[in-house]
Design a protein around this motif. Structure first.
Motif, PDB file in Angstrom:
ATOM      1  N   ARG A 170       0.836  -1.206   0.000  1.00  7.04           N
ATOM      2  CA  ARG A 170       0.000   0.000   0.000  1.00  7.04           C
ATOM      3  C   ARG A 170       0.870   1.256   0.000  1.00  7.04           C
ATOM      4  O   ARG A 170       0.598   2.220  -0.721  1.00  7.04           O
ATOM      5  N   ASN A 171       1.922   1.271   0.811  1.00 12.69           N
ATOM      6  CA  ASN A 171       2.793   2.443   0.876  1.00 12.69           C
ATOM      7  C   ASN A 171       3.494   2.696  -0.450  1.00 12.69           C
ATOM      8  O   ASN A 171       3.692   3.850  -0.860  1.00 12.69           O
ATOM      9  N   LYS A 172       3.896   1.616  -1.120  1.00 11.89           N
ATOM     10  CA  LYS A 172       4.527   1.772  -2.436  1.00 11.89           C
ATOM     11  C   LYS A 172       3.546   2.376  -3.431  1.00 11.89           C
ATOM     12  O   LYS A 172       3.896   3.296  -4.202  1.00 11.89           O
ATOM     13  N   LEU A 173       2.323   1.885  -3.426  1.00  9.48           N
ATOM     14  CA  LEU A 173       1.301   2.422  -4.323  1.00  9.48           C
ATOM     15  C   LEU A 173       0.933   3.851  -3.949  1.00  9.48           C
ATOM     16  O   LEU A 173       0.664   4.686  -4.829  1.00  9.48           O
ATOM     17  N   ARG A 174       0.924   4.145  -2.655  1.00  8.78           N
ATOM     18  CA  ARG A 174       0.612   5.498  -2.193  1.00  8.78           C
ATOM     19  C   ARG A 174       1.587   6.509  -2.797  1.00  8.78           C
ATOM     20  O   ARG A 174       1.179   7.583  -3.266  1.00  8.78           O
ATOM     21  N   ASN A 175       2.875   6.173  -2.811  1.00  8.02           N
ATOM     22  CA  ASN A 175       3.871   7.073  -3.401  1.00  8.02           C
ATOM     23  C   ASN A 175       3.616   7.281  -4.883  1.00  8.02           C
ATOM     24  O   ASN A 175       3.776   8.384  -5.417  1.00  8.02           O
ATOM     25  N   LEU A 176       3.214   6.201  -5.546  1.00  8.37           N
ATOM     26  CA  LEU A 176       2.940   6.290  -6.982  1.00  8.37           C
ATOM     27  C   LEU A 176       1.725   7.169  -7.255  1.00  8.37           C
ATOM     28  O   LEU A 176       1.764   8.069  -8.095  1.00  8.37           O
ATOM     29  N   TYR A 177       0.645   6.925  -6.519  1.00  7.41           N
ATOM     30  CA  TYR A 177      -0.593   7.653  -6.774  1.00  7.41           C
ATOM     31  C   TYR A 177      -0.507   9.128  -6.374  1.00  7.41           C
ATOM     32  O   TYR A 177      -1.298   9.945  -6.864  1.00  7.41           O
ATOM     33  N   SER A 178       0.415   9.465  -5.489  1.00  6.24           N
ATOM     34  CA  SER A 178       0.561  10.870  -5.094  1.00  6.24           C
ATOM     35  C   SER A 178       0.928  11.738  -6.293  1.00  6.24           C
ATOM     36  O   SER A 178       0.617  12.936  -6.326  1.00  6.24           O
ATOM     37  N   ILE A 179       1.569  11.139  -7.293  1.00  4.15           N
ATOM     38  CA  ILE A 179       1.958  11.889  -8.491  1.00  4.15           C
ATOM     39  C   ILE A 179       0.736  12.375  -9.258  1.00  4.15           C
ATOM     40  O   ILE A 179       0.769  13.423  -9.907  1.00  4.15           O
ATOM     41  N   LEU A 180      -0.363  11.629  -9.188  1.00  2.00           N
ATOM     42  CA  LEU A 180      -1.551  11.990  -9.973  1.00  2.00           C
ATOM     43  C   LEU A 180      -2.102  13.349  -9.574  1.00  2.00           C
ATOM     44  O   LEU A 180      -2.647  14.080 -10.400  1.00  2.00           O
ATOM     45  N   LYS A 181      -1.964  13.690  -8.303  1.00  2.00           N
ATOM     46  CA  LYS A 181      -2.424  15.003  -7.861  1.00  2.00           C
ATOM     47  C   LYS A 181      -1.370  16.076  -8.135  1.00  2.00           C
ATOM     48  O   LYS A 181      -1.685  17.184  -8.586  1.00  2.00           O
ATOM     49  N   ASP A 182      -0.103  15.737  -7.908  1.00  2.00           N
ATOM     50  CA  ASP A 182       0.974  16.714  -8.102  1.00  2.00           C
ATOM     51  C   ASP A 182       1.124  17.129  -9.562  1.00  2.00           C
ATOM     52  O   ASP A 182       1.535  18.254  -9.849  1.00  2.00           O
TER      53      ASP A 182
END
Length: 521
Positions: A170-182
């Motif tokens: 989950r933490n690995k995916l969280r880092n990835l998905y954070s890019i979608l907002k940035d």
């Protein structure tokens, strides 16, 4: 109407359209999605058409006009504009952060090659590479990218029983998905699919700007087939099939829309084979769910007529989720109706259809008893014996079932739960049939164990537990008296059908059904 090719196992929109397969046009809903918003999330059970929907969106934004000839969206779309698409899929066995990293990098590499992007290979993190791809796609094409993420939660669900591994993924995916907002200024449209409705805090800011349309009534049919779809699009396939039986076996999924839905996997295989089988259920047996129910001592009777707070089944947090949430989001329970009590929204949950009801209970029985197939056969035998009023055969079938039964629940249950343990076993047997069963029905004076409506008769069952055979007669007297005194059968008198009161007494010491008593009401 001529027959077409059944799109069994086809999740690629271009193949489906170019090979003349049946297609239920979902583009009116797609058009509405794109017209009214930019960031979406959709949860649906497996095999429900999510990947085909994602592929359709990709072909649409890439401007592949010929594929959409004759569909609703064709005259409304600007085919001169073509958007680059970043599509990430997490299907398959991806079980570690390293595998997630490599899987994403491989998909991004293919996009870089397709668009001849001059990115920075020295950026080795999946999140950093995604950020670069979005930026350079915008620069290279002059159009903002479309981001499509299919099965966003699969790496977490793969290891759900190992909480530490699940958190790491989950933490690995969280880092990835954070890019979608940035990287929002480089993104035209985002669509994310999955099975579970993880709470937005689980994936931090990466997903908290998505509009969750999973329970939006106007998008309830964006995946799956309706009755109208079967009667129009698939009309040539209905010949020789019992239409009501199709509805009983496979119809019933509901996400707050006005129509109930069929899982496409079931319908396509039914039309191909012309046999009623548990096609969807057998495509992924819920072993983890069975273990969860067993570990938490959840009786299958507790899954009947569940009324739960909406937040309990729509927010999925690691280590804090309810079994109702997992059952609902995985497709083993569905919403029967929505109820508003003051400021609270409640959902009434039930099995979506006969396929799921029968298969889930048979599978749970097999998991708990290691004799699941026998339980299913016993259910049919019990119903037949009741219909023939052959109560001695009814009793013998139950005793046969218990004779070599592994007493897992019995040994771990609290003394007061023994009756529930036996009731659960009978319940699983009955739920493998189509008998009309009312479990733990509430009356003015109490709650009945079970009521069965079968062959123009009403059977009211009351179970009692005694320490040993010495308490048999008292137990039988008590069971029948309770049915009469608390009026469990009274509401059925207006049916004008014979009513049988059945008292059943089990011995704690003997671990068996000691005897039954039958009286007419």
């Amino acid at each position: 109407m001529e027959r077409r090719t059944l799109p069994i196992g086809i999740q690629t929109f271009s193949i489906l359209r170019e090979e003349g397969c049946y297609y239920v046009d979902k583009t009116p809903l797609i058009r509405e999605l794109i017209r009214t918003g930019r960031h979406y999330f959709l949860s649906r059970p497996r095999r429900f058409g999510k990947s085909l929907l994602v592929d359709t969106l990709q072909e649409l934004f890439e401007g592949n006009e010929p594929l959409f000839q004759g569909l609703d969206i064709h005259p409304y779309w600007d085919w001169s504009v073509k958007h680059p698409v970043v599509r990430l899929s997490f299907g398959g066995d991806i079980d570690t952060p390293e595998e997630i990293q490599n899987h994403v990098l491989n998909q991004l590499y293919k996009i870089e090659q397709a668009y001849d992007l001059k990115t920075f290979p020295s950026v080795h993190s999946a999140a950093g590479r995604l950020e670069n791809v979005l930026y350079f796609l915008h620069q290279a094409t002059g159009q903002r990218a479309v981001v499509l993420v299919d099965e966003y939660d699969r790496p977490v669900l793969n290891v759900l029983e190992d909480r530490e591994k699940a958190r790491a993924n989950r933490n690995k995916l969280r880092n990835l998905y954070s890019i979608l907002k940035d990287a929002e200024k480089h993104i035209r449209f985002v669509f994310v699919t999955g099975i579970t409705m993880f709470s937005k805090t689980s994936f931090s800011s990466g997903l908290n700007n998505l509009t969750d349309i999973s329970l939006y009534p106007r998008y309830a049919t964006i995946c799956g087939y309706t009755d109208q779809d079967l009667d129009t699009v698939f009309a040539p396939e209905l010949e020789g099939l019992d239409r009501d039986k199709i509805r009983t076996w496979y119809n019933g999924y509901n996400w707050l829309g006005t129509e109930k839905l069929y899982n496409p996997h079931d319908i396509l295989h039914l039309f191909d084979v012309h046999e009623f089988r548990a096609y969807w259920f057998k495509s992924g047996v819920p072993g983890y769910l069975y273990r969860l129910l067993e570990d938490n001592q959840v009786s299958p009777m507790q899954l009947e007529n569940r009324v739960v707070d909406a937040d309990f089944v729509t927010n999925f947090e690691l280590g804090e989720f309810t079994h109702e949430a997992l059952l609902f989001q995985s497709g083993y329970l569905t919403i029967k109706k929505k109820e508003v009590r003051k400021d609270n929204i409640l959902y009434h949950l039930e099995y979506p259809n006969y396929e799921v009801q029968r298969s889930f209970n048979a599978g749970l029985a097999e998991h708990l008893t290691k004799r699941g197939k026998e339980v299913a056969v016993t259910g049919e035998d019990l119903i037949q014996a009741l219909g023939e009023n052959n109560f001695s055969a009814f009793m013998e079938k139950i005793q046969d079932l218990l004779s070599e039964f592994p007493h897992t629940w019995h040994d771990t249950a609290n003394p007061g739960d023994y009756e529930s343990w036996y009731a659960s076993l009978l319940h699983m047997c009955f739920r493998t049939t189509q008998v009309d069963l009312k479990a733990e029905e509430i009356t003015k004076h109490g709650r009945s164990d079970m009521v069965l409506l079968h062959e123009g008769q009403v059977f009211v069952l009351e179970l009692k537990m005694v320490e040993n055979k010495a308490g048999l007669e008292k137990g039988l007297d008590s069971a029948i008296a309770q049915i009469r005194e608390k009026g469990y059968a009274r509401k059925y008198r207006s049916r004008g059908e014979p009513i049988c009161l059945i008292g059943m007494v089990f011995g704690k010491k003997e671990r068996d059904l000691l005897d039954i008593r039958v009286e007419k009401f």
